[in-house]
Design a protein around this motif. Sequence first.
Motif, short mmCIF file in Angstrom:
data_model
loop_
_atom_site.label_atom_id
_atom_site.label_comp_id
_atom_site.label_asym_id
_atom_site.label_seq_id
_atom_site.Cartn_x
_atom_site.Cartn_y
_atom_site.Cartn_z
N ARG A 206 0.82 -1.21 0.00
CA ARG A 206 0.00 0.00 0.00
C ARG A 206 0.86 1.26 0.00
N ILE A 207 2.01 1.11 0.62
CA ILE A 207 2.83 2.30 0.81
C ILE A 207 4.16 2.09 0.10
N LYS A 208 4.58 3.09 -0.60
CA LYS A 208 5.84 2.88 -1.30
C LYS A 208 7.01 3.23 -0.37
N THR A 209 8.04 2.46 -0.50
CA THR A 209 9.20 2.68 0.36
C THR A 209 10.09 3.76 -0.22
N ARG A 210 10.80 4.46 0.64
CA ARG A 210 11.79 5.39 0.14
C ARG A 210 13.19 4.97 0.61
N GLN A 211 13.30 3.70 0.88
CA GLN A 211 14.60 3.18 1.29
C GLN A 211 15.44 2.88 0.06
N ASN A 212 16.72 3.10 0.17
CA ASN A 212 17.57 2.43 -0.78
C ASN A 212 18.47 1.48 -0.01
N GLN A 213 18.90 0.46 -0.67
CA GLN A 213 19.51 -0.65 0.04
C GLN A 213 20.75 -0.26 0.86
N SER A 214 21.50 0.70 0.35
CA SER A 214 22.79 0.96 0.98
C SER A 214 22.65 1.45 2.41
N ASP A 215 21.89 2.52 2.63
CA ASP A 215 21.85 3.09 3.97
C ASP A 215 20.92 2.33 4.90
N ALA A 216 20.10 1.49 4.33
CA ALA A 216 18.96 0.96 5.05
C ALA A 216 19.23 0.56 6.50
N HIS A 217 19.94 -0.52 6.68
CA HIS A 217 19.98 -1.06 8.03
C HIS A 217 20.82 -0.24 8.98
N ALA A 218 21.86 0.37 8.46
CA ALA A 218 22.69 1.15 9.36
C ALA A 218 21.90 2.31 9.94
N TRP A 219 21.07 2.93 9.12
CA TRP A 219 20.39 4.14 9.58
C TRP A 219 19.04 3.88 10.20
#
Lengths: 331, 331
Positions: A206-219
């Motif tokens: 339903r909701i689009k993500t604005r994550q990109n893979q690189s920063d994801a988990h660290a941030w």
Amino acid sequence: MNKKPKSGTNQAVVLDLDAVIATVDAEKPQVLLVSADGSDARPSLPSGPFDPEGDRTMEEGLRRWVEEQTGLTVGFVEQLYTFGDLFRDPDALAGGPRSISVGYVALIRQSAAKRPAGSDWFDWYRLFPWEDWRNGRPAVLNEVLKPKISSWIDEADNAKAKRARRGRADVAFGFSDAGWDADRVLERYELLYEAGLVAETVIDGRIKTRQNQSDAHAWTGLPLHQDHRRILATALGRLRGKIRYRPVIFEVMPIEFTLLQLQRAVEALTGAPLHKQNFRRLVAAEGLVEPTGRVSSETGGRPAELFSFRPDVVRERPAPGVRMPRGRRTK
Amino acid sequence: MNKKPKSGTNQAVVLDLDAVIATVDAEKPQVLLVSADGSDARPSLPSGPFDPEGDRTMEEGLRRWVEEQTGLTVGFVEQLYTFGDLFRDPDALAGGPRSISVGYVALIRQSAAKRPAGSDWFDWYRLFPWEDWRNGRPAVLNEVLKPKISSWIDEADNAKAKRARRGRADVAFGFSDAGWDADRVLERYELLYEAGLVAETVIDGRIKTRQNQSDAHAWTGLPLHQDHRRILATALGRLRGKIRYRPVIFEVMPIEFTLLQLQRAVEALTGAPLHKQNFRRLVAAEGLVEPTGRVSSETGGRPAELFSFRPDVVRERPAPGVRMPRGRRTK
DNA sequence: ACACTTATACTTATTTTGAGCATATGGGGG
DNA sequence: CCCCCATATGCTCAAAATAAGTATAAGTGT
């Protein structure tokens, strides 16, 4: 006000009991997660079925399977919340039976905190990096979250929606005068979820993500299976609130501890640094602890007196807990 | 940590959503109960089924059936607790499907508080007479409950159990130094339940009642269907706690109100009298309300200024709520 | 005008808080 | 042994919050 199920529909659901098993070890807040099997799979909360035919109460059921599956015997257990949103479970969307989870927090002492097979202790702030203010305001807030939240606000359809979003963000993240309220863990996580800033967002598309893979988990923290991070957020918020008026902190402490250890444990859960002298004064004034007569010289400096919890405090004080700065306006 | 149901057992349960619909009207705390049909039958909480195929979330389901069945549109809704004890439901003991209820509190404004067919507004303290301290310590405590609780303590099997019971009673009812803690509604109800002092006690026959019919309802409150009074106790305790750090009280107030009306509403829920001048000072200092410019002369004396809730307060204060004496040692 | 009722403003002593300074007591290195 | 270092613990002090009044204001009804 009748309870008869609508005829022709299937009213049955399946109940799971999910446990947030938490402790504080070496001044770090820890939570037990089940390691993922697949390569890109996510860790999940330990969970067990509720057995309507065997378990007299849900809490009993929880204790049963935790003991069976992890070998851990938990002390303090508290029901958190019951999670039943449709989109929490892809199977239900696909037409399977609706899954409902009753979430619990369980606290366990450091010493008992062995590592059950198949699971691991995770630092709580790996999941919620923005919640750890022990060394001041976390960098991730200004550097990553604030700008992304701002874009999310700007993307609202109209001025009214925009104001609503801004209001929510102000309150949850303390961008306004109110400052940071440590208890609002769930509000913050939910906002990040809706803003597409955590990796879990896309379950139901339903909701689009604005994550990109690189920063994801660290941030934005380690994503978990389904809505388990939401359950953890609920647990952390609840514990942070409860610590102030019930002596729950002692559930994670060893029987004997120094006042600094106690302070570090409180700080680990609340995520905020405390003034050392005042902390000990308040703890003493509140009658929460009593000296055991022994000392600990593990620290290097002057040996610290060892204390233990004084259970009688609950009879003397209406709301015994760790007093803390209430309106800390730390922006 | 798998979730597979044990084969051969039926894991399905039926979920009900129970609603504690509360308001404060004419300075009296009220709760909506469904009138009993039979002559000796007990009132019950309004309740509706959760529809796993239709309701996206449980809260949505709750709002749906409340609207359908009572015509009321509720504003504030909060999930309370999920009740699943075996003995709560005689049918399950008899081999029927296990019934689980998710309890909610919903708050509604006085003005909207019409009376839906088949149900009635009950004064909260008809159900919990010992919780109303607005006119000082309720007589029922010393005259009825304290002696009966004492006998219950004395009847414990051994010295250790006796100490445990005494400890619980001390804390719950403030017999010790801690004094009365208004938030411990549930602890008190549960103790009375176990001690056989409320009429609901005997559902599963495990505990013998010490009620006799004559004093029953006047002293220990109106019994409700199944465990509905327990759900109400949970709700009252939760509201009493929440009022202090979230502006929930305004959910039951009309849009405009005088400060005394506001004070009476807070007192109605917390069950404690407040110092008038300090109350208004705190409410003002907290920034909870703003003057509307109008006045109300309904009271007889000097007309009171009318105020309204100031929503911005949530952006300015970390935990906006009605400040109250913390450690009131009222024994 | 007066009594009565409720609202609101202001005073005061006490307690609680936040922050910092000062002293105590151990270990280890010279 | 003495000094330095690190941490623990005790104490002070100003500022803020609280609890409990007293005093005054502004309406209504007689």
